[in-house]
Motif scaffolding. Structure first.
Motif, PDB file in Angstrom:
ATOM      1  N   ALA A  46      -1.855   1.016  -4.799  1.00  0.00           N
ATOM      2  CA  ALA A  46      -3.097   1.514  -4.196  1.00  0.00           C
ATOM      3  C   ALA A  46      -3.801   2.472  -5.153  1.00  0.00           C
ATOM      4  O   ALA A  46      -5.039   2.434  -5.289  1.00  0.00           O
ATOM      5  N   ALA A  47      -3.013   3.337  -5.826  1.00  0.00           N
ATOM      6  CA  ALA A  47      -3.606   4.281  -6.788  1.00  0.00           C
ATOM      7  C   ALA A  47      -4.221   3.522  -7.960  1.00  0.00           C
ATOM      8  O   ALA A  47      -5.306   3.893  -8.457  1.00  0.00           O
ATOM      9  N   MET A  48      -3.569   2.451  -8.433  1.00  0.00           N
ATOM     10  CA  MET A  48      -4.104   1.673  -9.543  1.00  0.00           C
ATOM     11  C   MET A  48      -5.389   0.952  -9.141  1.00  0.00           C
ATOM     12  O   MET A  48      -6.349   0.882  -9.928  1.00  0.00           O
ATOM     13  N   PHE A  49      -5.431   0.374  -7.947  1.00  0.00           N
ATOM     14  CA  PHE A  49      -6.667  -0.262  -7.474  1.00  0.00           C
ATOM     15  C   PHE A  49      -7.807   0.751  -7.411  1.00  0.00           C
ATOM     16  O   PHE A  49      -8.958   0.458  -7.786  1.00  0.00           O
ATOM     17  N   GLU A  50      -7.470   1.967  -6.952  1.00  0.00           N
ATOM     18  CA  GLU A  50      -8.487   3.015  -6.849  1.00  0.00           C
ATOM     19  C   GLU A  50      -8.966   3.428  -8.247  1.00  0.00           C
ATOM     20  O   GLU A  50     -10.168   3.654  -8.451  1.00  0.00           O
ATOM     21  N   ASP A  51      -8.048   3.509  -9.196  1.00  0.00           N
ATOM     22  CA  ASP A  51      -8.440   3.857 -10.561  1.00  0.00           C
ATOM     23  C   ASP A  51      -9.356   2.800 -11.158  1.00  0.00           C
ATOM     24  O   ASP A  51     -10.295   3.119 -11.917  1.00  0.00           O
ATOM     25  N   ILE A  52      -9.079   1.541 -10.840  1.00  0.00           N
ATOM     26  CA  ILE A  52      -9.913   0.455 -11.358  1.00  0.00           C
ATOM     27  C   ILE A  52     -11.291   0.460 -10.701  1.00  0.00           C
ATOM     28  O   ILE A  52     -12.290   0.031 -11.286  1.00  0.00           O
ATOM     29  N   GLY A  53     -11.379   0.966  -9.492  1.00  0.00           N
ATOM     30  CA  GLY A  53     -12.643   0.952  -8.746  1.00  0.00           C
ATOM     31  C   GLY A  53     -12.734  -0.204  -7.779  1.00  0.00           C
ATOM     32  O   GLY A  53     -13.824  -0.520  -7.293  1.00  0.00           O
ATOM     33  N   LEU A  54     -11.583  -0.835  -7.514  1.00  0.00           N
ATOM     34  CA  LEU A  54     -11.541  -1.983  -6.603  1.00  0.00           C
ATOM     35  C   LEU A  54     -11.182  -1.486  -5.210  1.00  0.00           C
ATOM     36  O   LEU A  54     -10.160  -0.830  -5.029  1.00  0.00           O
ATOM     37  N   ARG A  55     -12.011  -1.833  -4.229  1.00  0.00           N
ATOM     38  CA  ARG A  55     -11.753  -1.368  -2.864  1.00  0.00           C
ATOM     39  C   ARG A  55     -10.777  -2.310  -2.182  1.00  0.00           C
ATOM     40  O   ARG A  55     -11.089  -3.481  -1.945  1.00  0.00           O
ATOM     41  N   ILE A  56      -9.600  -1.791  -1.870  1.00  0.00           N
ATOM     42  CA  ILE A  56      -8.552  -2.549  -1.183  1.00  0.00           C
ATOM     43  C   ILE A  56      -8.234  -1.814   0.100  1.00  0.00           C
ATOM     44  O   ILE A  56      -7.982  -0.610   0.112  1.00  0.00           O
ATOM     45  N   LEU A  57      -8.235  -2.555   1.227  1.00  0.00           N
ATOM     46  CA  LEU A  57      -8.005  -1.917   2.523  1.00  0.00           C
ATOM     47  C   LEU A  57      -6.521  -1.617   2.750  1.00  0.00           C
ATOM     48  O   LEU A  57      -6.169  -0.537   3.206  1.00  0.00           O
ATOM     49  N   THR A  58      -5.672  -2.579   2.484  1.00  0.00           N
ATOM     50  CA  THR A  58      -4.233  -2.434   2.756  1.00  0.00           C
ATOM     51  C   THR A  58      -3.449  -3.087   1.632  1.00  0.00           C
ATOM     52  O   THR A  58      -3.860  -4.136   1.112  1.00  0.00           O
ATOM     53  N   VAL A  59      -2.321  -2.460   1.294  1.00  0.00           N
ATOM     54  CA  VAL A  59      -1.424  -3.016   0.293  1.00  0.00           C
ATOM     55  C   VAL A  59      -0.025  -3.087   0.889  1.00  0.00           C
ATOM     56  O   VAL A  59       0.469  -2.108   1.463  1.00  0.00           O
ATOM     57  N   ARG A  60       0.602  -4.248   0.764  1.00  0.00           N
ATOM     58  CA  ARG A  60       1.994  -4.425   1.214  1.00  0.00           C
ATOM     59  C   ARG A  60       2.784  -5.035   0.062  1.00  0.00           C
ATOM     60  O   ARG A  60       2.299  -5.980  -0.599  1.00  0.00           O
ATOM     61  N   VAL A  61       3.988  -4.536  -0.144  1.00  0.00           N
ATOM     62  CA  VAL A  61       4.844  -5.021  -1.228  1.00  0.00           C
ATOM     63  C   VAL A  61       6.262  -5.152  -0.706  1.00  0.00           C
ATOM     64  O   VAL A  61       6.774  -4.253  -0.028  1.00  0.00           O
ATOM     65  N   VAL A  62       6.888  -6.287  -1.019  1.00  0.00           N
ATOM     66  CA  VAL A  62       8.306  -6.490  -0.713  1.00  0.00           C
ATOM     67  C   VAL A  62       8.995  -6.971  -1.986  1.00  0.00           C
ATOM     68  O   VAL A  62       8.361  -7.495  -2.905  1.00  0.00           O
ATOM     69  N   GLN A  63      10.312  -6.822  -1.987  1.00  0.00           N
ATOM     70  CA  GLN A  63      11.111  -7.226  -3.149  1.00  0.00           C
ATOM     71  C   GLN A  63      12.272  -8.072  -2.674  1.00  0.00           C
ATOM     72  O   GLN A  63      12.921  -7.771  -1.674  1.00  0.00           O
ATOM     73  N   ASP A  64      12.542  -9.171  -3.392  1.00  0.00           N
ATOM     74  CA  ASP A  64      13.692 -10.021  -3.070  1.00  0.00           C
ATOM     75  C   ASP A  64      14.208 -10.663  -4.348  1.00  0.00           C
ATOM     76  O   ASP A  64      13.641 -10.472  -5.437  1.00  0.00           O
ATOM     77  N   ASP A  65      15.314 -11.375  -4.217  1.00  0.00           N
ATOM     78  CA  ASP A  65      15.891 -12.113  -5.344  1.00  0.00           C
ATOM     79  C   ASP A  65      15.331 -13.526  -5.326  1.00  0.00           C
ATOM     80  O   ASP A  65      15.210 -14.156  -4.272  1.00  0.00           O
ATOM     81  N   ALA A  66      15.058 -14.076  -6.519  1.00  0.00           N
ATOM     82  CA  ALA A  66      14.535 -15.437  -6.611  1.00  0.00           C
ATOM     83  C   ALA A  66      14.944 -16.048  -7.937  1.00  0.00           C
ATOM     84  O   ALA A  66      15.130 -15.346  -8.932  1.00  0.00           O
ATOM     85  N   VAL A  67      15.097 -17.369  -7.926  1.00  0.00           N
ATOM     86  CA  VAL A  67      15.377 -18.094  -9.156  1.00  0.00           C
ATOM     87  C   VAL A  67      14.040 -18.368  -9.835  1.00  0.00           C
ATOM     88  O   VAL A  67      13.182 -19.071  -9.288  1.00  0.00           O
ATOM     89  N   MET A  68      13.868 -17.779 -10.983  1.00  0.00           N
ATOM     90  CA  MET A  68      12.601 -17.875 -11.700  1.00  0.00           C
ATOM     91  C   MET A  68      12.816 -18.652 -12.996  1.00  0.00           C
ATOM     92  O   MET A  68      13.868 -18.545 -13.634  1.00  0.00           O
ATOM     93  N   PRO A  69      11.808 -19.455 -13.387  1.00  0.00           N
ATOM     94  CA  PRO A  69      11.922 -20.168 -14.668  1.00  0.00           C
ATOM     95  C   PRO A  69      11.886 -19.178 -15.821  1.00  0.00           C
ATOM     96  O   PRO A  69      11.319 -18.089 -15.726  1.00  0.00           O
ATOM     97  N   MET A  70      12.532 -19.566 -16.911  1.00  0.00           N
ATOM     98  CA  MET A  70      12.580 -18.700 -18.075  1.00  0.00           C
ATOM     99  C   MET A  70      11.210 -18.621 -18.734  1.00  0.00           C
ATOM    100  O   MET A  70      10.449 -19.576 -18.732  1.00  0.00           O
ATOM    101  N   ARG A  71      10.914 -17.465 -19.289  1.00  0.00           N
ATOM    102  CA  ARG A  71       9.676 -17.296 -20.013  1.00  0.00           C
ATOM    103  C   ARG A  71       9.783 -17.971 -21.375  1.00  0.00           C
ATOM    104  O   ARG A  71      10.870 -18.331 -21.832  1.00  0.00           O
TER     105      ARG A  71
END
Length: 447
Positions: free
Chosen positions: A94-119
């Motif tokens: 939320a602080a980063m969006f505000e620094d950019i000047g982008l108006r965001i009403l709500t921010v939600r974040v979750v974290q989980d484990d996932a199988v991701m392809p290699m970079r």
């Protein structure tokens, strides 16, 4: 107030301990600030990719390649997110969006484990190592941002959460700081402590013997000024004491001469009883003069310290009294060796025995070994001394009764002289009333 056992008692030790403690507190504050900044940077590193994808999707720039826009999806209504909630990252996003000047009403974040392809760079490294490409499980963040009422954009990114690695570096920095600061401080402290230690030794020597060696005038300016002042004071005091000794010697000589003349004249008195009384008076005056001169010279004895068996010394003194048919007895004692001035200890013990005979009818002498000390004990069968007068009796010219008759105790210099002798030996004169009656006087000497 009890002293801390681990706290150093020396001046230099306390200075070093205080500086070390101050450095520790300063480093602890520094560690807290660095750790806080580290956490902020980690949150920024975790949050930035997801925030960038949201901004990229919302900007919808035409010059952006198509696949990049597929990193975020738009949904109507609040999306269902599964995983562990990360309010810290939500706050940072939320602080980063505000620094950019982008108006965001709500921010939600979750974290989980996932199988991701290699970079790509990970695949290159695996091929260079000769391994087979494979997908691996990593921490994944899912960020949902409500940019308009009911309109959400959802994106995913790797968490990139790594443990802090600056702890060992900070410990090493602290050790280097301790070495840089404390080693010079230790050198300065030792330079400061040497003249102070010599000054202390000279003062202690002066307290024991009435004479002391001059202190080397070295070290920092303040310490040199102190040693110069001490040396000047020492020279003046020694000159005054020498003058006092010369004056006492002259007084003693001048007084003994007329006393000797009086003794000669007393011998010419025909009345035997009168002649005996005159002789006793002259003897009393000689003894009083000797006591006064001895007390005045206390602390500046010229007698050397010797290794002496105090049990044998006490036995010899008691035998002298027994030969004069005085009521004195001694308990058989084991060998008790100490470094003392024997003539002074004989005089102190003799004074205590004389007091016990005069005030307590009989003297009981014993030698007792204790932890770190030896006691020469003289007990009597008299009435003892009132507790409130114990300290008073150690002062010069103080007696239990006010007369100056030798038969009732003399001039009151005996205990004062004994205390002065004990002080010169770093010992103690101890007076205690016995439970069975009488007084117990002890010469307490270091073993």
């Amino acid at each position: 107030m009890k002293r801390l056992r681990l706290w150093p008692q020396s001046l230099v030790g306390q200075i070093i301990a205080l500086v070390a403690l101050a450095l520790f507190v300063a480093q602890a504050i520094n560690f807290g600030l660095l750790y806080r900044e580290r956490i902020r940077l980690q949150l920024t590193a975790q949050t930035a990719p997801a925030v960038y994808r949201v901004v990229d999707a919302l900007d919808n720039r035409p010059d952006r390649p198509g696949p990049a826009r597929m990193r975020a999806r738009f949904v109507q209504g609040a999306p269902q997110l599964t995983g562990e909630s990360r309010p810290d990252i939500e706050k940072r996003a939320a602080a980063m969006f505000e620094d950019i000047g982008l108006r965001i009403l709500t921010v939600r974040v979750v974290q989980d484990d996932a199988v991701m392809p290699m970079r790509r760079w990970e695949r290159i490294r695996v091929r260079a190592d000769g391994e087979r490409p494979h997908d691996h499980r990593v921490e994944r963040l899912t960020l949902a941002a409500e940019y308009e009422p009911g309109k959400w954009v959802v994106t995913q990114a790797r968490s990139g959460d790594r443990p802090a690695r600056f702890g060992g570096w900070l410990i090493g920095q602290t050790l280097i700081l301790y070495v840089i600061v404390l080693l010079p401080l230790l050198w300065i402290g030792s330079r400061l402590a040497r003249p102070l230690k010599q000054l202390t030794g000279s003062a202690q020597q002066f307290a024991r013997t009435g004479a002391a060696d001059a202190v080397d005038e070295r070290g920092p300016g303040d310490v040199r000024d102190l040693t110069m002042a001490f040396n000047a004071m020492r020279s003046r005091i020694i000159a005054m004491l020498d003058e006092k000794d010369r004056m006492l010697g002259a007084i003693g000589h001048d007084l003994r001469t007329p006393l000797a003349s009086l003794r000669v004249r007393a011998e010419s008195v025909e009345d035997d009883a009168e002649r005996a009384r005159m002789s006793e008076t002259i003897d009393e005056m000689n003894r009083m003069l000797e006591d006064i001169l001895s007390l005045a010279r206390a602390g500046r004895s010229t007698e050397s310290v010797q290794k002496v068996d105090l049990a044998a010394l006490a036995d010899a003194v008691v035998e002298d009294f027994i030969e004069l048919e005085s009521p004195v007895d001694m308990t058989e004692s084991d060998r008790a060796v100490a470094f003392v001035r024997p003539q002074q200890i004989r005089r102190a013990l003799r004074n205590l025995i004389e007091n016990a005979i005069v005030y307590g009818e009989r003297a009981h002498v014993s030698v007792v070994r204790e932890a770190g000390s030896i006691r020469l004990v003289v007990a009597d069968d008299g009435p003892g001394i009132a507790e409130d007068r114990m300290e008073e009796m150690l002062e010069p010219f103080t007696r239990l009764e006010g007369s100056r008759n030798r038969e009732t105790g003399g001039a009151g210099l005996g205990l004062a002289l004994v205390r002065a002798i004990m002080a010169e030996h770093q010992g103690e004169l101890r007076l205690v009333n016995r439970a069975e009656g009488g007084l117990e006087a002890s010469l307490v000497l270091p073993a």
